[in-house]
Design an enzyme around this catalytic site. Sequence first.
Site, mmCIF file in Angstrom:
data_model
loop_
_atom_site.group_PDB
_atom_site.id
_atom_site.type_symbol
_atom_site.label_atom_id
_atom_site.label_comp_id
_atom_site.label_asym_id
_atom_site.label_seq_id
_atom_site.Cartn_x
_atom_site.Cartn_y
_atom_site.Cartn_z
ATOM 1 N N GLU A 27 0.856 -1.187 0.000
ATOM 2 C CA GLU A 27 0.000 0.000 0.000
ATOM 3 C C GLU A 27 0.893 1.239 0.000
ATOM 4 O O GLU A 27 2.017 1.204 0.520
ATOM 5 C CB GLU A 27 -0.876 -0.027 1.270
ATOM 6 C CG GLU A 27 -1.768 1.187 1.434
ATOM 7 C CD GLU A 27 -2.858 0.989 2.494
ATOM 8 O OE1 GLU A 27 -2.930 -0.094 3.118
ATOM 9 O OE2 GLU A 27 -3.637 1.943 2.693
ATOM 10 N N ASN A 72 -6.717 1.301 2.756
ATOM 11 C CA ASN A 72 -7.455 2.526 3.035
ATOM 12 C C ASN A 72 -7.035 3.648 2.099
ATOM 13 O O ASN A 72 -7.840 4.512 1.729
ATOM 14 C CB ASN A 72 -7.216 2.954 4.487
ATOM 15 C CG ASN A 72 -7.748 1.929 5.478
ATOM 16 O OD1 ASN A 72 -8.626 1.133 5.160
ATOM 17 N ND2 ASN A 72 -7.208 1.932 6.692
ATOM 18 N N ASN A 172 -12.130 -0.929 -1.061
ATOM 19 C CA ASN A 172 -11.494 -1.501 0.131
ATOM 20 C C ASN A 172 -12.320 -1.219 1.383
ATOM 21 O O ASN A 172 -12.711 -0.069 1.614
ATOM 22 C CB ASN A 172 -10.099 -0.887 0.309
ATOM 23 C CG ASN A 172 -9.393 -1.413 1.547
ATOM 24 O OD1 ASN A 172 -9.016 -2.578 1.607
ATOM 25 N ND2 ASN A 172 -9.233 -0.550 2.556
ATOM 26 N N GLU A 173 -12.602 -2.258 2.150
ATOM 27 C CA GLU A 173 -13.220 -2.141 3.487
ATOM 28 C C GLU A 173 -14.306 -1.068 3.534
ATOM 29 O O GLU A 173 -14.258 -0.166 4.386
ATOM 30 C CB GLU A 173 -12.141 -1.862 4.541
ATOM 31 C CG GLU A 173 -11.106 -2.964 4.646
ATOM 32 C CD GLU A 173 -10.233 -2.893 5.883
ATOM 33 O OE1 GLU A 173 -10.173 -1.830 6.517
ATOM 34 O OE2 GLU A 173 -9.601 -3.927 6.214
ATOM 35 N N TYR A 244 -6.857 -9.261 11.211
ATOM 36 C CA TYR A 244 -5.580 -9.077 11.907
ATOM 37 C C TYR A 244 -5.749 -9.548 13.343
ATOM 38 O O TYR A 244 -6.812 -9.365 13.930
ATOM 39 C CB TYR A 244 -5.189 -7.590 11.909
ATOM 40 C CG TYR A 244 -4.913 -7.040 10.524
ATOM 41 C CD1 TYR A 244 -3.681 -7.232 9.916
ATOM 42 C CD2 TYR A 244 -5.886 -6.323 9.833
ATOM 43 C CE1 TYR A 244 -3.420 -6.734 8.642
ATOM 44 C CE2 TYR A 244 -5.637 -5.826 8.561
ATOM 45 C CZ TYR A 244 -4.401 -6.028 7.973
ATOM 46 O OH TYR A 244 -4.144 -5.534 6.716
ATOM 47 N N GLU A 292 -6.351 -9.518 3.075
ATOM 48 C CA GLU A 292 -5.504 -8.923 4.133
ATOM 49 C C GLU A 292 -5.522 -9.849 5.339
ATOM 50 O O GLU A 292 -6.591 -10.123 5.891
ATOM 51 C CB GLU A 292 -6.013 -7.543 4.554
ATOM 52 C CG GLU A 292 -5.753 -6.458 3.544
ATOM 53 C CD GLU A 292 -6.099 -5.060 4.049
ATOM 54 O OE1 GLU A 292 -5.933 -4.785 5.258
ATOM 55 O OE2 GLU A 292 -6.548 -4.255 3.221
ATOM 56 N N GLN A 352 1.421 -6.701 5.271
ATOM 57 C CA GLN A 352 1.781 -6.344 3.919
ATOM 58 C C GLN A 352 3.131 -6.970 3.576
ATOM 59 O O GLN A 352 3.508 -7.928 4.251
ATOM 60 C CB GLN A 352 1.782 -4.840 3.793
ATOM 61 C CG GLN A 352 0.376 -4.243 4.074
ATOM 62 C CD GLN A 352 0.212 -2.782 3.688
ATOM 63 O OE1 GLN A 352 1.051 -2.191 3.052
ATOM 64 N NE2 GLN A 352 -0.914 -2.179 4.094
HETATM 65 O O1 AHR Z 1 -3.036 -3.097 5.971
HETATM 66 C C1 AHR Z 1 -3.278 -1.943 6.716
HETATM 67 C C2 AHR Z 1 -4.719 -1.475 6.623
HETATM 68 O O2 AHR Z 1 -5.560 -2.413 7.237
HETATM 69 C C3 AHR Z 1 -5.298 -1.367 5.234
HETATM 70 O O3 AHR Z 1 -5.013 -0.144 4.642
HETATM 71 C C4 AHR Z 1 -6.760 -1.500 5.469
HETATM 72 O O4 AHR Z 1 -7.443 -2.061 4.382
HETATM 73 C C5 AHR Z 1 -6.864 -2.333 6.730
HETATM 74 O O5 AHR Z 1 -7.697 -1.752 7.667
#
Ligand code: AHR
Length: 503
Positions: A27, A72, A172-173, A244, A292, A352
């Site tokens: 990103e 994001n 995205n999201e 995450y 992700e 990432q």
């Molecule tokens: O990977 C970091 C962030 O995590 C990304 O920009 C977003 O899509 C997610 O919230």
Amino acid sequence: MKKATMILDKDYIIGRVDPRIYGSFIEHLGRAVYGGIYEPDHPTADKNGFRQDVIEKVRELGIPVVRYPGGNFVSGFNWEDSIGPREQRPKRLDLAWMTTETNEVGLHEFVEWAKKADTEVMYAVNLGTRGADAARNVVEYCNHKSGSYWSDLRIKNGAKKPFDIKLWCLGNEMDGPWQMGQKTAYEYGRTANEAAKMMKWVDPTIELVACGSCAHDMPTFGSWEYEVLNECYSNVDYVSLHRYYGNPTGDTPGFLARSMDLDDFIKEVIAICDAVKGKKHAKKKLNLSFDEWNVWYHSNEQDREIQKADKWGRALPLLEDIYNFEDALLAGAILITFLKNADRVKVACLAQLVNVIAPIMTRNGGGVWAQTIFYPMMHASRYGRGTALRAIMSSPTYDCKDYEKVPVTDGTAVMGDDGSVTIFAVNRDMEESVSLECDLRAFGDMKILEHIVLHHDDVKAVNTEENPGEVAPRKVRGGRTDGGRMTVKLPALSWNVIRLGKE
Ligand code: AHR
């Protein structure tokens, strides 16, 4: 010693492993691009400013696809800012990370970088502040041969051949309150459908990923997927999942059990996809893009300070999690979970790739090194290709805060196209080794070619530039096969790769 068993058979098959489950993500955030893959003043930089030492590490990892440019970030990004002469590209405020984007590295440069790194681009379009029109234009720019405004502009900008990007993310999201242009499920579903239709009209060979909810624990999770897919099911190919994990309380057994949450999450999204399929009387089955996933919590506090001190800074050291040994064990358990769901999970991106919550770290002007999570990812990508086998396993279990009956030993196996078999296994036991006994009689006379172990006595051990080998895999001996039965010792708290073949 505790004991776990595994039965493998050529006919117990989950499905083909799509190599794209070993994808990653870059990103425009922190030092992922500027100071990560791109550092024109670095001694190893090539004529385009890309660090060769980083490219080598990416190649070592074996990443078939890289999601780009966000995240994001993409929800406020004008893709047109990233093309044409560099000196004319605008500097923009990035409201996702409160930094300044210079657009020094843009679309053409990233496509070039991906070629050098032996990977494909998975490109995300902005459905936050932009919409279907910008989305179809960028497909025309990238993939249309010539003879139209955008394709001819690509040629004018130096790329005669189309980029031929096959995999695209529709935003995205979009249910996240932190997202620029956050939408309701209906708003997003409609927008995604119209964008998808037009993008595929421009290039019918592309595949599209619709945004699932930001995370399993979002209040919108579940109804979001259903309502979104209800609007765009027939025009998209995958739905995304993001997740995450963290261990802020130091509860290692609980942390290592988080792959159970991941498995539930995957199974629930599959059920929703199939419910929409049923409702629509559709023939097409929708697959999953887990685009992700990672551990992310180590850097949270530090990031708040950095952003406070230097709002609108450039290439700030954001999201620089330093991964420890237990993080690598969870990464291994996550990869095992993807393999166990290989019939439906077709894309997955370790988020990432460089510096930003990443397996690869760099120092500006200095070295590059592998974090602990690099190793399970490299092993899975290298040896986990072929056919995912349905391993019948039994293992002692333990209970923790969020889960009961967590298997002490989690494992699975992949049959390579050359007839080899690779077993991946995590031993979550904090103190005891586990004897893994595997029935392989269906494969004939197999021998252990290699047993690779990642273990450290300290779950908090990390790799640094000065000491990059503190947590590193090593080959062990001692396992044996006899009459199609294999026995190996999995040390307490370890990631294991057991490669079997005929010679
Ligand atoms: O990977 C970091 C962030 O995590 C990304 O920009 C977003 O899509 C997610 O919230």
